[in-house]
Design a protein around this motif. Sequence first.
Motif, PDB file in Angstrom:
ATOM      1  N   VAL A  16       0.725  -1.400   0.083  1.00  0.00           N
ATOM      2  CA  VAL A  16      -0.150   0.156   0.223  1.00  0.00           C
ATOM      3  C   VAL A  16       0.727   0.955  -0.318  1.00  0.00           C
ATOM      4  O   VAL A  16       0.509   2.512  -0.853  1.00  0.00           O
ATOM      5  CB  VAL A  16      -0.552   0.187   1.585  1.00  0.00           C
ATOM      6  N   SER A  17       2.176   1.437   1.005  1.00  0.00           N
ATOM      7  CA  SER A  17       2.247   2.194   1.018  1.00  0.00           C
ATOM      8  C   SER A  17       3.696   2.056   1.478  1.00  0.00           C
ATOM      9  O   SER A  17       4.521   1.459   2.739  1.00  0.00           O
ATOM     10  CB  SER A  17       2.017   3.453   2.068  1.00  0.00           C
ATOM     11  N   VAL A  18       5.468   3.222   0.570  1.00  0.00           N
ATOM     12  CA  VAL A  18       6.301   2.914   0.913  1.00  0.00           C
ATOM     13  C   VAL A  18       7.048   3.992   1.524  1.00  0.00           C
ATOM     14  O   VAL A  18       8.439   3.968   2.417  1.00  0.00           O
ATOM     15  CB  VAL A  18       7.382   2.740   0.280  1.00  0.00           C
ATOM     16  N   SER A  19       5.696   5.376   1.918  1.00  0.00           N
ATOM     17  CA  SER A  19       6.657   6.625   2.403  1.00  0.00           C
ATOM     18  C   SER A  19       7.070   6.217   4.264  1.00  0.00           C
ATOM     19  O   SER A  19       7.891   6.614   4.462  1.00  0.00           O
ATOM     20  CB  SER A  19       5.021   6.981   3.008  1.00  0.00           C
ATOM     21  N   LYS A  20       6.641   4.269   4.744  1.00  0.00           N
ATOM     22  CA  LYS A  20       6.864   4.290   6.468  1.00  0.00           C
ATOM     23  C   LYS A  20       8.814   4.247   5.837  1.00  0.00           C
ATOM     24  O   LYS A  20       9.473   4.797   6.797  1.00  0.00           O
ATOM     25  CB  LYS A  20       6.006   4.218   6.602  1.00  0.00           C
ATOM     26  N   HIS A  21       8.386   3.510   4.959  1.00  0.00           N
ATOM     27  CA  HIS A  21      10.390   3.333   4.718  1.00  0.00           C
ATOM     28  C   HIS A  21      11.217   4.346   4.535  1.00  0.00           C
ATOM     29  O   HIS A  21      12.354   4.413   4.838  1.00  0.00           O
ATOM     30  CB  HIS A  21       9.793   2.349   3.980  1.00  0.00           C
ATOM     31  N   VAL A  22      10.728   5.584   3.471  1.00  0.00           N
ATOM     32  CA  VAL A  22      11.481   6.395   2.916  1.00  0.00           C
ATOM     33  C   VAL A  22      11.624   7.215   3.918  1.00  0.00           C
ATOM     34  O   VAL A  22      13.040   7.489   5.044  1.00  0.00           O
ATOM     35  CB  VAL A  22      10.646   7.159   1.819  1.00  0.00           C
ATOM     36  N   ALA A  23      10.510   6.752   4.920  1.00  0.00           N
ATOM     37  CA  ALA A  23      10.691   8.272   7.000  1.00  0.00           C
ATOM     38  C   ALA A  23      11.987   7.527   7.264  1.00  0.00           C
ATOM     39  O   ALA A  23      13.069   8.029   7.599  1.00  0.00           O
ATOM     40  CB  ALA A  23       9.727   8.396   7.432  1.00  0.00           C
TER      41      ALA A  23
ATOM     42  N   SER B  93       3.380  12.431   1.952  1.00  0.00           N
ATOM     43  CA  SER B  93       3.650  11.956   2.851  1.00  0.00           C
ATOM     44  C   SER B  93       4.982  11.229   3.746  1.00  0.00           C
ATOM     45  O   SER B  93       4.469  10.336   4.904  1.00  0.00           O
ATOM     46  CB  SER B  93       2.841  10.354   1.494  1.00  0.00           C
ATOM     47  N   VAL B  94       5.748  11.066   3.178  1.00  0.00           N
ATOM     48  CA  VAL B  94       6.899  11.248   3.978  1.00  0.00           C
ATOM     49  C   VAL B  94       7.044  11.744   4.877  1.00  0.00           C
ATOM     50  O   VAL B  94       7.021  11.622   6.629  1.00  0.00           O
ATOM     51  CB  VAL B  94       8.507  11.368   2.829  1.00  0.00           C
ATOM     52  N   ARG B  95       6.453  13.387   4.566  1.00  0.00           N
ATOM     53  CA  ARG B  95       7.374  14.531   5.449  1.00  0.00           C
ATOM     54  C   ARG B  95       6.768  14.061   6.608  1.00  0.00           C
ATOM     55  O   ARG B  95       6.511  14.431   8.242  1.00  0.00           O
ATOM     56  CB  ARG B  95       6.822  15.872   4.937  1.00  0.00           C
ATOM     57  N   ASP B  96       5.164  13.898   6.314  1.00  0.00           N
ATOM     58  CA  ASP B  96       4.376  13.612   7.693  1.00  0.00           C
ATOM     59  C   ASP B  96       4.453  12.531   8.581  1.00  0.00           C
ATOM     60  O   ASP B  96       4.674  12.539   9.573  1.00  0.00           O
ATOM     61  CB  ASP B  96       2.711  12.639   6.892  1.00  0.00           C
TER      62      ASP B  96
END
Lengths: 100, 100, 100, 100
Positions: A16-23, B93-96
């Motif tokens: 669904v999302s990779v943004s948590k890994h990027v963060a 999305s990453v910044r959040d």
Amino acid sequence: MPYDAGLSQPLPVRIVSVSKHVAACQRVLREAGLKTQLHAYGTNIEGEWDAVFAAIKTCHETVHAMGAPRISTVIKLGTRTDRNQTMDDKVRSVRDKLRS
Amino acid sequence: MPYDAGLSQPLPVRIVSVSKHVAACQRVLREAGLKTQLHAYGTNIEGEWDAVFAAIKTCHETVHAMGAPRISTVIKLGTRTDRNQTMDDKVRSVRDKLRS
Amino acid sequence: MPYDAGLSQPLPVRIVSVSKHVAACQRVLREAGLKTQLHAYGTNIEGEWDAVFAAIKTCHETVHAMGAPRISTVIKLGTRTDRNQTMDDKVRSVRDKLRS
Amino acid sequence: MPYDAGLSQPLPVRIVSVSKHVAACQRVLREAGLKTQLHAYGTNIEGEWDAVFAAIKTCHETVHAMGAPRISTVIKLGTRTDRNQTMDDKVRSVRDKLRS
């Protein structure tokens, strides 16, 4: 026009999302003291070779530890011996030419 | 940690500056009406497949016409059918997640 | 189809041949004891993280020492924790599916 | 050594195998009459610009149709106006230098 290309295999992802890994990776890079710029398709990093690659390795280890069994990363890297040019210099150089 | 890599050959360049070619390509992309974001290692583009690749072809033709005999470009492209996500959405999305 | 792309700037090169630099890098990789496969757009490497990146650093240093002031490299790297898969396994897996 | 890098975000994938998608894409490229070489990290393609990018578009459409909601592809492409050089020429040129 003759043309040639190195096409990587399409890599379908079922998440669904990779943004948590990027963060998580952003935090690793910042804790390493590296100058970074997040953009829509990646993160630019400025630093010395060993510091940069040590941080990238920690990113992979961190994302594996978050449960991802398989990670694919593309690194576009440049080294030059003729002069120093920061990330900001690069962007400014193009913008100057667009104005003139 | 098992590891594998696809390393492209180092591509040494003997030119003082590529910024005039990048600027020419920026103009091509804007004239094509595409949404672009210049950053230190490339340009992000948002648009429909045919419009994006027609513009990239014009970029190559333009830079050849400026006298460069050989051009190498790396394109990292993504398509998705599950939802629309703009370039701004990706960064937000990453910044959040970094704030929380 | 919604579409988005990260386009790197065209990088025009004014050199007759890069093959001598690629050959120098091949020697570095072999002396490092890494398993490599040369192909038309790059070199695939199989090995442990630290050994692979130490060799890539030596490649850059070697090509700079040959007189190239500026080097650009693209690395596509993958790590996985679920199982070991060699470069030969990857190709065989696709070929098996093409036959069936 | 000054150093700079464009690091793409690690893209964790949660799939057992991508080889069936790669095989589907291989069939698309062959049916398009393009010369291809499969290797462990991608597929090299030789052909005219429009034919190559039409086939890559069909690859994305095909893999989406197989059920992948999201596809990420890296294309490294080169155009040159100074001379024709096939994929085989490139590899041979490096191998000749390794022998001497």
